[in-house]
Scaffold this motif. Structure first.
Motif, PDB file in Angstrom:
ATOM      1  N   ARG A 143     -13.628   4.053 -17.218  1.00 57.30           N
ATOM      2  CA  ARG A 143     -12.249   4.031 -17.596  1.00 57.30           C
ATOM      3  C   ARG A 143     -11.463   4.147 -16.395  1.00 57.30           C
ATOM      4  O   ARG A 143     -10.432   3.632 -16.243  1.00 57.30           O
ATOM      5  CB  ARG A 143     -12.037   5.463 -18.253  1.00 57.30           C
ATOM      6  N   ILE A 144     -12.068   4.727 -15.191  1.00 54.45           N
ATOM      7  CA  ILE A 144     -11.576   4.723 -13.705  1.00 54.45           C
ATOM      8  C   ILE A 144     -11.387   3.483 -13.410  1.00 54.45           C
ATOM      9  O   ILE A 144     -10.227   3.090 -12.924  1.00 54.45           O
ATOM     10  CB  ILE A 144     -12.331   5.725 -12.969  1.00 54.45           C
ATOM     11  N   GLY A 145     -12.305   2.633 -13.693  1.00 58.45           N
ATOM     12  CA  GLY A 145     -12.367   1.199 -13.182  1.00 58.45           C
ATOM     13  C   GLY A 145     -11.406   0.473 -13.803  1.00 58.45           C
ATOM     14  O   GLY A 145     -10.537  -0.397 -13.221  1.00 58.45           O
ATOM     15  N   GLY A 146     -11.082   0.544 -15.178  1.00 56.42           N
ATOM     16  CA  GLY A 146     -10.011  -0.019 -15.737  1.00 56.42           C
ATOM     17  C   GLY A 146      -8.774   0.610 -15.273  1.00 56.42           C
ATOM     18  O   GLY A 146      -7.822  -0.342 -15.226  1.00 56.42           O
ATOM     19  N   GLN A 147      -8.500   1.860 -14.934  1.00 55.01           N
ATOM     20  CA  GLN A 147      -7.148   2.261 -14.387  1.00 55.01           C
ATOM     21  C   GLN A 147      -7.032   1.693 -13.038  1.00 55.01           C
ATOM     22  O   GLN A 147      -5.888   1.298 -12.872  1.00 55.01           O
ATOM     23  CB  GLN A 147      -7.189   3.991 -14.422  1.00 55.01           C
ATOM     24  N   VAL A 148      -8.036   1.303 -12.069  1.00 52.66           N
ATOM     25  CA  VAL A 148      -7.707   0.607 -10.954  1.00 52.66           C
ATOM     26  C   VAL A 148      -7.291  -0.737 -11.244  1.00 52.66           C
ATOM     27  O   VAL A 148      -6.662  -1.200 -10.483  1.00 52.66           O
ATOM     28  CB  VAL A 148      -9.121   0.836 -10.153  1.00 52.66           C
ATOM     29  N   GLN A 149      -8.057  -1.380 -12.223  1.00 51.38           N
ATOM     30  CA  GLN A 149      -7.442  -2.743 -12.463  1.00 51.38           C
ATOM     31  C   GLN A 149      -6.187  -2.784 -12.935  1.00 51.38           C
ATOM     32  O   GLN A 149      -5.171  -3.645 -12.446  1.00 51.38           O
ATOM     33  CB  GLN A 149      -8.412  -3.211 -13.463  1.00 51.38           C
ATOM     34  N   ALA A 150      -5.875  -1.985 -13.602  1.00 54.93           N
ATOM     35  CA  ALA A 150      -4.384  -1.889 -14.043  1.00 54.93           C
ATOM     36  C   ALA A 150      -3.327  -1.580 -13.008  1.00 54.93           C
ATOM     37  O   ALA A 150      -2.365  -2.293 -12.867  1.00 54.93           O
ATOM     38  CB  ALA A 150      -4.105  -0.594 -15.085  1.00 54.93           C
ATOM     39  N   LEU A 198       0.550  -3.959  -8.968  1.00 52.89           N
ATOM     40  CA  LEU A 198       1.041  -4.261  -7.692  1.00 52.89           C
ATOM     41  C   LEU A 198       1.179  -5.808  -7.566  1.00 52.89           C
ATOM     42  O   LEU A 198       2.189  -6.320  -6.977  1.00 52.89           O
ATOM     43  CB  LEU A 198      -0.181  -3.699  -6.777  1.00 52.89           C
ATOM     44  N   GLU A 199       0.322  -6.574  -8.332  1.00 55.07           N
ATOM     45  CA  GLU A 199       0.437  -7.885  -8.113  1.00 55.07           C
ATOM     46  C   GLU A 199       1.800  -8.391  -8.977  1.00 55.07           C
ATOM     47  O   GLU A 199       2.413  -9.555  -8.658  1.00 55.07           O
ATOM     48  CB  GLU A 199      -0.730  -8.551  -8.637  1.00 55.07           C
ATOM     49  N   GLY A 200       1.983  -8.013 -10.139  1.00 56.26           N
ATOM     50  CA  GLY A 200       2.923  -8.362 -10.706  1.00 56.26           C
ATOM     51  C   GLY A 200       4.292  -7.473 -10.633  1.00 56.26           C
ATOM     52  O   GLY A 200       5.445  -7.789 -11.251  1.00 56.26           O
ATOM     53  N   ASP A 201       4.383  -7.102  -9.197  1.00 53.90           N
ATOM     54  CA  ASP A 201       5.689  -6.381  -8.971  1.00 53.90           C
ATOM     55  C   ASP A 201       6.257  -5.361 -10.024  1.00 53.90           C
ATOM     56  O   ASP A 201       7.300  -5.399 -10.237  1.00 53.90           O
ATOM     57  CB  ASP A 201       6.748  -7.316  -8.460  1.00 53.90           C
ATOM     58  N   ALA A 202       5.376  -4.359 -10.466  1.00 55.91           N
ATOM     59  CA  ALA A 202       6.002  -3.355 -11.670  1.00 55.91           C
ATOM     60  C   ALA A 202       6.753  -2.329 -10.846  1.00 55.91           C
ATOM     61  O   ALA A 202       6.734  -2.304  -9.484  1.00 55.91           O
ATOM     62  CB  ALA A 202       4.491  -2.603 -11.985  1.00 55.91           C
ATOM     63  N   GLU A 203       7.424  -1.748 -11.660  1.00 51.24           N
ATOM     64  CA  GLU A 203       8.547  -0.782 -11.124  1.00 51.24           C
ATOM     65  C   GLU A 203       7.837   0.202 -10.398  1.00 51.24           C
ATOM     66  O   GLU A 203       6.548   0.651 -10.678  1.00 51.24           O
ATOM     67  CB  GLU A 203       8.971  -0.102 -12.345  1.00 51.24           C
ATOM     68  N   CYS A 204       8.456   1.117  -9.542  1.00 47.56           N
ATOM     69  CA  CYS A 204       7.771   2.169  -8.633  1.00 47.56           C
ATOM     70  C   CYS A 204       7.253   2.942  -9.306  1.00 47.56           C
ATOM     71  O   CYS A 204       6.293   3.491  -9.250  1.00 47.56           O
ATOM     72  CB  CYS A 204       8.681   2.554  -7.551  1.00 47.56           C
ATOM     73  N   GLY A 205       8.069   3.484 -10.380  1.00 48.33           N
ATOM     74  CA  GLY A 205       7.569   4.864 -11.403  1.00 48.33           C
ATOM     75  C   GLY A 205       6.556   4.521 -12.060  1.00 48.33           C
ATOM     76  O   GLY A 205       5.507   5.365 -12.176  1.00 48.33           O
ATOM     77  N   ARG A 206       6.383   3.263 -12.518  1.00 46.65           N
ATOM     78  CA  ARG A 206       4.942   2.927 -13.351  1.00 46.65           C
ATOM     79  C   ARG A 206       3.777   2.912 -12.218  1.00 46.65           C
ATOM     80  O   ARG A 206       2.597   3.418 -12.664  1.00 46.65           O
ATOM     81  CB  ARG A 206       5.156   1.603 -13.906  1.00 46.65           C
TER      82      ARG A 206
END
Length: 91
Positions: free
Chosen positions: A17-24, A29-37
């Motif tokens: 699950r931690i690995g999945g969180q790191v992938q998310a 970061l690659e998709g330029d997500a909002e700072c809050g997310r």
């Protein structure tokens, strides 16, 4: 940590699950997500790792420090191991 064999599946699930969180987080970061997310994802990872560390420290302390029948030397070694892990984790 042979004494963790009984909890091996649960621990591996936590790690996955931690690995999945790191992938998310990587995708965010690659998709330029909002700072809050992005902040939320990092906080979730930190919490998950902290929970895993708590579980491992408790298992180690119960098996290598508090278990009846240990010699004083075994208890001392178990305590030193857990203290070193806590010091490294706290950095």
């Amino acid at each position: 940590m042979a004494h963790l064999k009984q909890d091996k599946d649960a621990l591996l699930n936590r790690v996955r699950r931690i690995g999945g969180q790191v992938q998310a987080l990587e995708r965010a970061l690659e998709g330029d997500a909002e700072c809050g997310r992005t902040l939320h994802l990092v906080a979730a990872i930190r919490g998950a790792v902290h929970g895993l560390m708590d579980e491992l420290i408790e298992a180690h302390a119960r098996e290598h420090v508090a278990r009846p029948g240990l010699t004083d030397e075994e208890r001392k070694q178990g305590l030193e191991e857990v203290l070193e892990a806590i010091r490294r984790y706290a950095r």
